[in-house]
Enzyme design. Structure first.
Site, PDB file in Angstrom:
ATOM      1  CG  HIS A  91       8.004  -1.284   4.659  1.00  0.00           C
ATOM      2  ND1 HIS A  91       8.832  -0.907   5.700  1.00  0.00           N
ATOM      3  CD2 HIS A  91       6.944  -0.429   4.712  1.00  0.00           C
ATOM      4  CE1 HIS A  91       8.297   0.124   6.332  1.00  0.00           C
ATOM      5  NE2 HIS A  91       7.158   0.424   5.749  1.00  0.00           N
TER       6      HIS A  91
ATOM      7  CG  HIS B  90      -3.050   5.984   9.660  1.00  0.00           C
ATOM      8  ND1 HIS B  90      -3.994   5.563   8.750  1.00  0.00           N
ATOM      9  CD2 HIS B  90      -3.733   6.338  10.778  1.00  0.00           C
ATOM     10  CE1 HIS B  90      -5.204   5.647   9.293  1.00  0.00           C
ATOM     11  NE2 HIS B  90      -5.075   6.124  10.522  1.00  0.00           N
TER      12      HIS B  90
ATOM     13  CB  SER C 164       4.892   3.137   4.180  1.00  0.00           C
ATOM     14  OG  SER C 164       4.805   2.045   5.057  1.00  0.00           O
TER      15      SER C 164
ATOM     16  CD  GLU D 115       1.356  11.503  11.272  1.00  0.00           C
ATOM     17  OE1 GLU D 115       0.925  11.732  12.423  1.00  0.00           O
ATOM     18  OE2 GLU D 115       1.494  10.351  10.805  1.00  0.00           O
TER      19      GLU D 115
ATOM     20  N   GLY E 276      -6.136  10.684   8.484  1.00  0.00           N
ATOM     21  CA  GLY E 276      -5.949   9.919   7.262  1.00  0.00           C
ATOM     22  C   GLY E 276      -7.186   9.227   6.751  1.00  0.00           C
TER      23      GLY E 276
ATOM     24  CG  ASP F 134       0.762   1.194   9.159  1.00  0.00           C
ATOM     25  OD1 ASP F 134       0.369   0.375  10.012  1.00  0.00           O
ATOM     26  OD2 ASP F 134       1.942   1.594   9.089  1.00  0.00           O
TER      27      ASP F 134
END
Length: 290
Positions: A18, A41, A100, A118, A153, A173
């Protein structure tokens, strides 16, 4: 690694990821034109640190909790990016950790756009609700420009690129649960770079099996002639086995000054979070800038 992110929310890997995300967004906003943030993701976007899943491992105490304690003790020597990150996290409440999507969407301007993908339908619905609760601020990202989709994703690296804005930050991610996942990521990145070679691509990865990991990262760097660097922070010393020692992010096309701005932040972060004085923190160029 467990795909349900609430088990790991606010841990050392989240903190590094982050900080990098906020720094990249800040640098991209130095230009007036809007850009897309694509989170492949995305997860639910918000995590209750008092929930049973989070309390089970209490990883946040060794991540954002330990960083808060260090900042409260150190005062003026804290890098500005870390101060900004902790202020932003605190806006969501002391016992809620923003993922995020919420950190990105709450940092974007009216001309920017966020898309969170997602694959788990229940989690995708949670993400949509959490994004809808973000308050609108003058000049900030409007609700219609905070978008979600339930999908795989990695498909977004084809379906959503190039963005209409012609500028973009793509955060990848993955959970690294499947043995084929690294190959899937490599192929998806290759396709994404072919479609959008000027995009800023950010790939999070766990640090384990160092020899295998480095071969894979070098393979990804060979997909492009653009600059590529890795930024890594470990909490214990490196080793060759399967133990998780830290995490890193591979960044393709980092904006100018990203490396120099992140270095003091990374140094401070490592000193604040490490459990072993031999735990490394590095920024390495795999493809140096021309």
């Amino acid at each position: 690694m467990n795909y349900q992110h609430h088990f790991h929310a606010g841990n050392h890997a989240d903190v590094l990821k982050h900080l990098v995300l906020l720094q990249l967004i800040g640098l991209m906003q130095q230009k007036p034109g809007g850009f897309l943030v694509l989170d492949t993701h995305a997860g639910a976007g918000s995590y209750d640190l008092d929930a049973a899943e989070a309390r089970r491992s209490d990883e946040a105490s060794g991540g954002v909790g330990r960083l808060r304690a260090a900042v409260e003790q150190d005062g003026a020597v804290v890098p500005e990016l870390i101060r900004q990150y902790l202020v932003r996290v605190a806006e969501f409440g002391r016992r809620t950790y923003p993922g995020s999507p919420l950190l990105a969407a709450s940092s974007l301007r009216a001309q920017d756009r966020f898309l969170g993908v997602e694959m788990v339908s229940k989690v995708a619905r949670e993400l949509e609700r959490n994004l809808s609760t973000l308050p609108y601020t003058e000049g900030g990202l409007g609700a219609r420009r905070r978008m979600t989709r339930c999908d795989d994703g990695l498909r977004g690296l084809k379906a959503d690129l190039p963005p209409i804005e012609r500028r973009g930050l793509i955060l990848i991610d993955p959970p690294y649960e499947q043995t084929s996942e690294r190959e899937d990521i490599t192929l998806a990145l290759e396709a994404g770079l072919q479609r959008f070679s000027t995009g800023v691509f950010v790939l999070w990865y766990p640090i384990k099996q160092r020899e295998f990991l480095d071969r894979w990262l070098r393979r990804i760097a060979r997909l492009t002639t653009k600059p590529v660097l890795t930024i890594e922070n470990s909490i214990v010393r490196d080793e060759l086995g399967n133990r998780l020692t830290g995490s890193g992010l591979l960044v393709i096309n980092p904006p100018w000054q990203f490396e120099s701005l992140m270095q003091p932040t990374l140094t401070y972060l490592n000193q604040a979070l490490r459990e072993d004085e031999a735990a490394p923190a590095t920024v390495r160029w795999l493809n140096p800038p021309a």
